[in-house]
Design an enzyme around this catalytic site. Structure first.
Site, PDB file in Angstrom:
ATOM      1  N   HIS A   8       0.850  -1.203   0.000  1.00  0.00           N
ATOM      2  CA  HIS A   8       0.000   0.000   0.000  1.00  0.00           C
ATOM      3  C   HIS A   8       0.885   1.252   0.000  1.00  0.00           C
ATOM      4  CE1 HIS A   8      -3.001  -2.762   2.241  1.00  0.00           C
ATOM      5  NE2 HIS A   8      -3.561  -2.514   1.074  1.00  0.00           N
TER       6      HIS A   8
ATOM      7  N   LYS B 109     -16.342  -6.359   9.549  1.00  0.00           N
ATOM      8  CA  LYS B 109     -16.839  -7.659  10.023  1.00  0.00           C
ATOM      9  C   LYS B 109     -15.779  -8.735  10.181  1.00  0.00           C
ATOM     10  CE  LYS B 109     -20.752  -8.007   7.651  1.00  0.00           C
ATOM     11  NZ  LYS B 109     -21.481  -8.771   6.661  1.00  0.00           N
TER      12      LYS B 109
ATOM     13  N   ARG C   6      -2.056  -6.160  -8.530  1.00  0.00           N
ATOM     14  CA  ARG C   6      -0.957  -7.131  -8.361  1.00  0.00           C
ATOM     15  C   ARG C   6      -1.079  -8.188  -9.452  1.00  0.00           C
ATOM     16  NH1 ARG C   6      -2.793  -7.790  -2.359  1.00  0.00           N
ATOM     17  NH2 ARG C   6      -4.637  -7.304  -3.562  1.00  0.00           N
TER      18      ARG C   6
ATOM     19  N   SER D  63      -2.473  -7.935   2.780  1.00  0.00           N
ATOM     20  CA  SER D  63      -2.711  -7.855   4.225  1.00  0.00           C
ATOM     21  C   SER D  63      -2.954  -9.258   4.782  1.00  0.00           C
ATOM     22  CB  SER D  63      -3.929  -6.974   4.520  1.00  0.00           C
ATOM     23  OG  SER D  63      -3.723  -5.672   4.049  1.00  0.00           O
TER      24      SER D  63
HETATM   25  P1  ADP Z   1      -9.645  -4.147  -0.660  1.00  0.00           P
HETATM   26  O1  ADP Z   1     -10.356  -4.998   0.345  1.00  0.00           O
HETATM   27  O2  ADP Z   1     -10.472  -2.980  -1.137  1.00  0.00           O
HETATM   28  O3  ADP Z   1      -8.993  -4.885  -1.782  1.00  0.00           O
HETATM   29  P2  ADP Z   1      -6.979  -3.768   0.405  1.00  0.00           P
HETATM   30  O4  ADP Z   1      -6.610  -3.020   1.641  1.00  0.00           O
HETATM   31  O5  ADP Z   1      -6.691  -5.211   0.361  1.00  0.00           O
HETATM   32  O6  ADP Z   1      -8.521  -3.440   0.209  1.00  0.00           O
HETATM   33  O7  ADP Z   1      -6.298  -3.086  -0.859  1.00  0.00           O
HETATM   34  C1  ADP Z   1      -6.493  -1.736  -1.182  1.00  0.00           C
HETATM   35  C2  ADP Z   1      -5.893  -1.457  -2.545  1.00  0.00           C
HETATM   36  O8  ADP Z   1      -4.484  -1.643  -2.492  1.00  0.00           O
HETATM   37  C3  ADP Z   1      -6.374  -2.401  -3.645  1.00  0.00           C
HETATM   38  O9  ADP Z   1      -6.446  -1.668  -4.856  1.00  0.00           O
HETATM   39  C4  ADP Z   1      -5.295  -3.446  -3.724  1.00  0.00           C
HETATM   40  O10 ADP Z   1      -5.234  -4.035  -5.004  1.00  0.00           O
HETATM   41  C5  ADP Z   1      -4.080  -2.574  -3.466  1.00  0.00           C
HETATM   42  N1  ADP Z   1      -2.948  -3.362  -2.953  1.00  0.00           N
HETATM   43  C6  ADP Z   1      -2.922  -4.153  -1.858  1.00  0.00           C
HETATM   44  N2  ADP Z   1      -1.705  -4.734  -1.716  1.00  0.00           N
HETATM   45  C7  ADP Z   1      -0.944  -4.290  -2.753  1.00  0.00           C
HETATM   46  C8  ADP Z   1       0.389  -4.540  -3.203  1.00  0.00           C
HETATM   47  N3  ADP Z   1       1.190  -5.401  -2.562  1.00  0.00           N
HETATM   48  N4  ADP Z   1       0.826  -3.900  -4.313  1.00  0.00           N
HETATM   49  C9  ADP Z   1      -0.011  -3.070  -4.995  1.00  0.00           C
HETATM   50  N5  ADP Z   1      -1.280  -2.811  -4.640  1.00  0.00           N
HETATM   51  C10 ADP Z   1      -1.754  -3.405  -3.535  1.00  0.00           C
END
Ligand code: ADP
Length: 175
Positions: free
Chosen positions: A19, A43, A92, A130
């Protein structure tokens, strides 16, 4: 000139270096990024919304161009209310594509002026999520370099607490 603001929505349960990479690169293009933590993701989350926000705030304490907020309801309504036109998302593996494509199309249908901008992950974070970080941390594996320091500390605390909880449970079972 108007400030160019992007909204970066997600669950951020917790925020990872993947992120951070998207945010840092986004700041090369936008004046301001609003990290919008989705309230409806509470949730099944490990961290509460308040905890997720405070971890992000701690991580970006020195950067006035990054703000943290929560939203519920339609994302496009939130984006328009914040005087932005851009939803920033990270991509990704190919597996992200179909879901992101569907959401981006629907959001565009709902608000034609709002664009979703995708940034490809940087190579070291291609498989970082995550969920995987939480899994490794729960098994006491190293997450060094994968999350900011505040998150590393919070995960260690969370799982230390859970362990003592399960030890107590084991004690109960033994009795
Ligand atoms: P969501 O539940 O909306 O996917 P996340 O917190 O998992 O929320 O991800 C938020 C955004 O960050 C999404 O667009 C996801 O694709 C991007 N993202 C998460 N991890 C990475 C990463 N390692 N590299 C690039 N983008 C990422």
């Amino acid at each position: 000139m108007n400030k160019q603001i992007a909204v970066y929505p997600g669950s951020f349960d917790p925020i990872t270096c993947g992120h951070l990479d998207i945010i840092e690169r986004g700041l090369e293009i936008f004046d301001e990024i609003i990290i919008a933590v989705a309230r409806n993701s509470e949730k099944n989350s490990l961290f509460s919304t308040a905890e997720r926000i405070s971890l992000i705030e701690e991580t970006f304490a020195d950067n006035p161009r990054v703000t943290v907020d929560t939203f519920d309801g339609l994302l496009v309504d939130y984006v328009v209310a914040k005087k932005s036109r851009v939803i920033l998302r990270g991509l990704r593996a190919v597996s992200d594509f179909e879901y992101e494509f569907q959401i981006a199309q629907m959001n565009h249908n709902l608000a034609g002026k709002v664009e979703t901008l995708f940034m490809m992950t940087s190579v070291p974070y291609g498989y970082l999520s995550s969920s995987i970080v939480k899994e490794v941390a729960s098994l006491k594996g190293s997450i060094e370099g994968l999350v900011p320091p505040a998150v590393k500390k919070a995960l260690a605390k969370k799982f230390a607490k859970e362990d003592s909880g399960s030890n107590q449970n084991q004690e109960l079972v033994r009795q």
